[in-house]
Design a protein around this motif. Structure first.
Motif, PDB file in Angstrom:
ATOM      1  N   ILE A  11       0.753  -1.068  -0.022  1.00  0.00           N
ATOM      2  CA  ILE A  11      -0.073   0.220   0.046  1.00  0.00           C
ATOM      3  C   ILE A  11       0.762   1.190   0.102  1.00  0.00           C
ATOM      4  N   GLN A  15      -1.517   5.775   2.751  1.00  0.00           N
ATOM      5  CA  GLN A  15      -2.736   5.247   2.268  1.00  0.00           C
ATOM      6  C   GLN A  15      -3.493   4.106   3.086  1.00  0.00           C
ATOM      7  N   MET A  16      -2.858   3.456   4.229  1.00  0.00           N
ATOM      8  CA  MET A  16      -3.498   2.291   4.847  1.00  0.00           C
ATOM      9  C   MET A  16      -4.475   2.746   5.603  1.00  0.00           C
ATOM     10  N   PHE A  19      -7.229   2.518   2.988  1.00  0.00           N
ATOM     11  CA  PHE A  19      -7.464   1.147   2.362  1.00  0.00           C
ATOM     12  C   PHE A  19      -8.204   0.292   3.363  1.00  0.00           C
ATOM     13  N   MET A  23     -11.096  -2.644   2.506  1.00  0.00           N
ATOM     14  CA  MET A  23     -10.541  -4.155   2.498  1.00  0.00           C
ATOM     15  C   MET A  23     -11.503  -4.812   3.281  1.00  0.00           C
ATOM     16  N   THR A  80      -9.584   1.528  -4.709  1.00  0.00           N
ATOM     17  CA  THR A  80      -8.425   1.283  -4.078  1.00  0.00           C
ATOM     18  C   THR A  80      -7.363   1.104  -5.064  1.00  0.00           C
ATOM     19  N   MET A  83      -4.362   3.372  -4.465  1.00  0.00           N
ATOM     20  CA  MET A  83      -3.663   3.317  -3.092  1.00  0.00           C
ATOM     21  C   MET A  83      -2.800   1.950  -3.053  1.00  0.00           C
ATOM     22  N   ILE A  84      -2.760   1.206  -4.362  1.00  0.00           N
ATOM     23  CA  ILE A  84      -1.804   0.081  -4.332  1.00  0.00           C
ATOM     24  C   ILE A  84      -0.696   0.260  -5.100  1.00  0.00           C
ATOM     25  N   LYS A  87       0.707  -5.620  -6.265  1.00  0.00           N
ATOM     26  CA  LYS A  87      -0.323  -6.832  -5.703  1.00  0.00           C
ATOM     27  C   LYS A  87       0.343  -7.867  -6.254  1.00  0.00           C
TER      28      LYS A  87
END
Length: 100
Positions: A11, A15-16, A19, A23, A80, A83-84, A87
């Motif tokens: 992340i 942003q956690m 996020f 999630m 999101t 934000m990532i 992945k």
């Protein structure tokens, strides 16, 4: 045999906090609304503050494919995406135990 999916997200810095609620909502909705979703765990490691690990179990690969088409997943994915930073998705099939 159950179909297992693991996902590791990296992340973006800062942003956690935005996020994780999204999630958790996606995970809860998947577990409650998708008959093929047997388990959906969201995990964090305090030593890796920008990482999120998912452990998902579905009845089969088709149930996971249905998850990817679900409106709540598509909304989560769109909300999101920025934000990532990375992945990684891996899939596994459960292996039958040797009855020995």
């Amino acid at each position: 045999m159950p179909f297992v999916v693991t996902v590791t997200f990296e992340i973006a810095a800062g942003q956690m906090a935005a996020f994780l609620p999204l999630m958790h909502e996606n995970a809860s909705t998947s577990a409650m609304a998708e008959p093929g979703c047997l388990q959906f765990d969201v995990c964090c490691d305090p030593g890796r503050p920008d990482a999120v690990f998912l452990y998902e179990v579905y009845t089969d690969a088709a149930a996971f494919d249905a998850h990817l088409q679900a409106p709540h997943f598509k909304a989560f994915d769109a909300a999101t995406g920025d934000m990532i930073t990375a992945k990684t998705v891996q899939t596994f099939e459960t292996v039958a135990r040797n009855p020995a």
